[in-house]
Design a protein around this motif. Structure first.
Motif, PDB file in Angstrom:
ATOM      1  N   SER A   1     -11.873   2.022  -4.196  1.00  0.00           N
ATOM      2  CA  SER A   1     -11.222   2.555  -5.391  1.00  0.00           C
ATOM      3  C   SER A   1     -11.779   1.879  -6.627  1.00  0.00           C
ATOM      4  CB  SER A   1      -9.712   2.296  -5.327  1.00  0.00           C
ATOM      5  OG  SER A   1      -9.417   0.929  -5.616  1.00  0.00           O
TER       6      SER A   1
ATOM      7  N   TYR B   1      -1.191  -3.451  -9.838  1.00  0.00           N
ATOM      8  CA  TYR B   1      -0.403  -3.256  -8.624  1.00  0.00           C
ATOM      9  C   TYR B   1       0.514  -2.036  -8.731  1.00  0.00           C
ATOM     10  CZ  TYR B   1      -1.969  -7.528  -6.406  1.00  0.00           C
ATOM     11  OH  TYR B   1      -2.736  -8.471  -5.788  1.00  0.00           O
TER      12      TYR B   1
ATOM     13  N   ALA C   1     -10.685   1.520   1.841  1.00  0.00           N
ATOM     14  CA  ALA C   1     -10.263   2.215   3.058  1.00  0.00           C
ATOM     15  C   ALA C   1     -11.441   2.211   4.021  1.00  0.00           C
ATOM     16  CB  ALA C   1      -9.835   3.642   2.746  1.00  0.00           C
TER      17      ALA C   1
ATOM     18  N   VAL D   1      -8.835  -1.350  -3.923  1.00  0.00           N
ATOM     19  CA  VAL D   1      -8.415  -1.000  -2.569  1.00  0.00           C
ATOM     20  C   VAL D   1      -9.626  -0.446  -1.831  1.00  0.00           C
ATOM     21  CG1 VAL D   1      -6.946   0.513  -1.177  1.00  0.00           C
ATOM     22  CG2 VAL D   1      -6.038  -0.541  -3.249  1.00  0.00           C
TER      23      VAL D   1
ATOM     24  N   LEU E   1      -6.897  -0.879   5.756  1.00  0.00           N
ATOM     25  CA  LEU E   1      -6.832  -0.942   4.301  1.00  0.00           C
ATOM     26  C   LEU E   1      -7.021  -2.391   3.870  1.00  0.00           C
ATOM     27  CD1 LEU E   1      -3.846   1.476   3.660  1.00  0.00           C
ATOM     28  CD2 LEU E   1      -6.201   1.831   2.904  1.00  0.00           C
TER      29      LEU E   1
ATOM     30  N   THR F   1      -7.948   6.973   8.149  1.00  0.00           N
ATOM     31  CA  THR F   1      -8.150   5.590   7.721  1.00  0.00           C
ATOM     32  C   THR F   1      -7.671   4.645   8.811  1.00  0.00           C
ATOM     33  OG1 THR F   1      -7.819   6.226   5.411  1.00  0.00           O
ATOM     34  CG2 THR F   1      -7.663   3.887   5.931  1.00  0.00           C
TER      35      THR F   1
ATOM     36  N   ALA G   1      -9.576   5.500  -2.643  1.00  0.00           N
ATOM     37  CA  ALA G   1     -10.354   4.888  -1.566  1.00  0.00           C
ATOM     38  C   ALA G   1     -10.449   5.807  -0.360  1.00  0.00           C
ATOM     39  CB  ALA G   1      -9.715   3.552  -1.176  1.00  0.00           C
TER      40      ALA G   1
ATOM     41  N   LEU H   1      -1.271   1.110  -7.131  1.00  0.00           N
ATOM     42  CA  LEU H   1      -1.883   0.989  -5.801  1.00  0.00           C
ATOM     43  C   LEU H   1      -1.916   2.318  -5.057  1.00  0.00           C
ATOM     44  CD1 LEU H   1      -0.781  -2.388  -4.177  1.00  0.00           C
ATOM     45  CD2 LEU H   1      -3.038  -1.678  -4.935  1.00  0.00           C
TER      46      LEU H   1
ATOM     47  N   LEU I   1      -7.263  -5.153   0.403  1.00  0.00           N
ATOM     48  CA  LEU I   1      -6.878  -5.376  -0.985  1.00  0.00           C
ATOM     49  C   LEU I   1      -7.574  -6.640  -1.459  1.00  0.00           C
ATOM     50  CD1 LEU I   1      -4.980  -4.544  -3.362  1.00  0.00           C
ATOM     51  CD2 LEU I   1      -3.319  -6.159  -2.432  1.00  0.00           C
TER      52      LEU I   1
ATOM     53  N   ALA J   1      -4.855   4.143  -6.258  1.00  0.00           N
ATOM     54  CA  ALA J   1      -6.079   3.489  -5.780  1.00  0.00           C
ATOM     55  C   ALA J   1      -6.314   3.771  -4.308  1.00  0.00           C
ATOM     56  CB  ALA J   1      -5.981   1.985  -6.032  1.00  0.00           C
ATOM     57  N   ARG J   2      -5.223   3.780  -3.519  1.00  0.00           N
ATOM     58  CA  ARG J   2      -5.398   4.054  -2.093  1.00  0.00           C
ATOM     59  C   ARG J   2      -5.916   5.477  -1.875  1.00  0.00           C
ATOM     60  NH1 ARG J   2      -0.345   4.765   0.432  1.00  0.00           N
ATOM     61  NH2 ARG J   2      -0.996   6.909   0.727  1.00  0.00           N
TER      62      ARG J   2
ATOM     63  N   PHE K   1       0.814  -1.210   0.000  1.00  0.00           N
ATOM     64  CA  PHE K   1       0.000   0.000   0.000  1.00  0.00           C
ATOM     65  C   PHE K   1       0.848   1.260   0.000  1.00  0.00           C
ATOM     66  CE2 PHE K   1      -3.390  -2.805   1.793  1.00  0.00           C
ATOM     67  CZ  PHE K   1      -4.352  -2.532   0.835  1.00  0.00           C
TER      68      PHE K   1
END
Length: 495
Positions: free
Chosen positions: A362, A367, A304, A302, A336, A333, A377, A370, A338, A373-374, A277
């Motif tokens: 997300s 990958y 959160a 992802v 997390l 957050t 999220a 990420l 995945l 995406a985090r 992450f």
């Protein structure tokens, strides 16, 4: 072949003749600067071969001593004088001043245009960079192969590639592996620096010079827990390719030390999940084949979540970690997650079963994406919490990717990336130069014109910026991150 003065003098087509400073032929030539100014030093960064025909000395050649003195203080690589252009020979006063201040002086034949010297230096620089990259890629492949045999093999290979010594230390400073074997004698000296590393965080590093030896120490950690330390010593110091190789070894050894010692589960420790992450671990790395097999299939999503991680067991195909283990995560957050995008419809059930509070999802990514995406999220989580509703998908929010610029997470990431420049006394000048350079796609003349400065001044500033920033400005991904970070700053400055 490095671009040294000696290498240029050994190039027959340039017709260069050494006049003074035999001992300076080993000096590396960083660039060629052609200038007829009586004082070009404001536009020099040091390490240049300065070329001139002496136009500025026609009226008063008595200034030659001060001219050479200023160049020596600027630490130029050498001075080249174009003969039979303005003066029929190299002035004796210039030779005497060069000998007095230890400046290597070469004479450039009239038949040799200055641009030919510049082109040869550029060719040698490009050749050196290519050879260095080729060696670095080959060395990284060997490191990845060594990782298949364990941490000891990585240590031995790294010591061989760096032509130095390497220690893999336990968290308490004791020696786990040493290469060569006699390198263990450096453990006590390295242990004296470990308290500084422990207090600086899980990904801290420190460099020291002891006598004629350069030593670098780096914490080995995937999540927040330090699993050990890597100490590397070399008498020749560490170049950019050496540092790249050390960083690769740090990733491989950190992953090796995170291997679970018990059977069962996915075989992926919480520290490895946290590193994914945080962008500290790349599943595409040559040494991470086993990790890739244990991860959810791409594309992934992802999530959160506001609450803390629950006690297991967790659903199959879902990886969960405490967001507190991810240094760059939003403080709001708590957890997390995945999962493969195929399991996207199952995630709301996971939230209902294991969590209380808001959640954000997300879009599907690889990958390599990420970090993006985090951030998506976390932005969706903020909306979920503010509006008091269930899971929110980032694709349902307005603004798309650019909307991330307005989030606290985006502002914090921008500040972290630009922090090395912010700490300088001339931070505003450096940030403006970086913005102009990126906006002009690296074109010196256009960027300098935008700033209203000479292009050599901009080159000097950009050299300083490259030294301060941890990433490579020639990497398109890093340039993009810097540009977005500057846009975040610009957005915050607007009313």
């Amino acid at each position: 072949m490095p671009p040294t003065l000696g290498a240029l003098l050994r190039t027959p087509k340039l017709r260069l003749r050494l006049l003074t400073g035999q001992e300076g032929l080993h000096r590396r030539v960083e660039w060629v600067a052609v200038s007829e100014l009586t004082d070009p030093t404001p536009y020099l960064a040091g390490g240049e071969l300065v070329l001139t025909t002496g136009v500025g000395w026609v009226e008063d050649p008595r200034d030659l001593r001060d001219y050479v003195r200023r160049l020596a203080e600027r630490d130029i690589a050498g001075l080249g004088f174009g003969a039979d252009v303005v003066f029929d020979h190299t002035p004796d006063e210039l030779r005497a001043a060069a000998e007095e201040f230890g400046v290597t002086l070469v004479e450039v034949a009239k038949e040799t245009p200055f641009i030919a010297v510049g082109k040869e230096v550029s060719r040698l620089l490009a050749q050196e960079e290519y050879e260095g990259l080729t060696r670095a890629f080959a060395a990284q492949r060997e490191l990845a192969r060594a990782a298949l045999r364990g941490a000891g093999a990585v240590v031995e290979r790294l010591a061989r590639e760096l032509d130095g010594w390497v220690l893999l230390l336990e968290p308490d400073g004791s020696v786990r592996h040493a290469a060569p074997a006699r390198a263990a004698e450096h453990a006590r000296r390295s242990a004296a620096e470990l308290p500084r590393l422990r207090g600086a965080g899980p990904r801290a590093g420190v460099s020291v010079i002891s006598g004629d030896e350069h030593v670098a120490l780096q914490s080995l950690a995937i999540g927040r827990r330090v699993r050990g330390f890597l100490a590397v010593g070399s008498r020749r110091g560490f170049g950019s390719h050496d540092r790249t190789l050390v960083n690769a070894a740090v990733s491989l050894l950190s992953l090796e030390l995170e291997r679970p010692t018990t059977e069962g589960g996915s075989g992926i420790t919480p520290g490895v999940v946290a590193a994914l992450f945080d962008g500290a671990l790349d599943p595409a790395h040559a040494g991470a084949a086993a990790l890739r097999r244990a991860l959810p299939d791409e594309p992934v999503v992802v999530a959160a979540v506001q609450g803390p991680p629950p006690e297991g067991p967790f659903p199959d195909g879902v990886l969960i970690t405490d967001a507190g283990d991810v240094p760059s995560a939003d403080p709001a957050t708590g957890t997390l997650l995945l999962a493969s995008a195929e399991n996207l419809d199952r995630l709301p059930e996971v939230f209902d079963e294991l969590f209380d509070g808001g959640a954000g999802l997300s879009g599907p990514v690889s990958y390599a994406e990420l970090a993006v995406a985090r951030a998506q999220a976390e932005r969706a989580l903020a909306v979920s919490v503010d509006e008091g509703r269930g899971p929110v998908r980032s694709g349902d929010l307005p603004g798309g990717l650019l909307g991330l610029l307005e989030t606290p997470a985006g502002a914090r990431l921008a500040d972290d990336l630009l922090a090395p420049l912010d700490r300088q006394r001339n931070a505003a000048e450096l940030l403006a130069s970086l913005r102009a350079y990126l906006a002009a796609s690296g074109r010196w003349d256009a960027a300098a014109e935008r700033l209203g400065v000479h292009r050599h001044t901009l080159r000097y500033r950009m050299k300083r910026i490259r030294e301060l920033l941890p990433g490579d400005l020639d990497d398109p991904d890093h340039r993009t991150e810097l540009w977005i970070s500057l846009r975040v700053r610009q957005g915050r400055a607007r009313p």
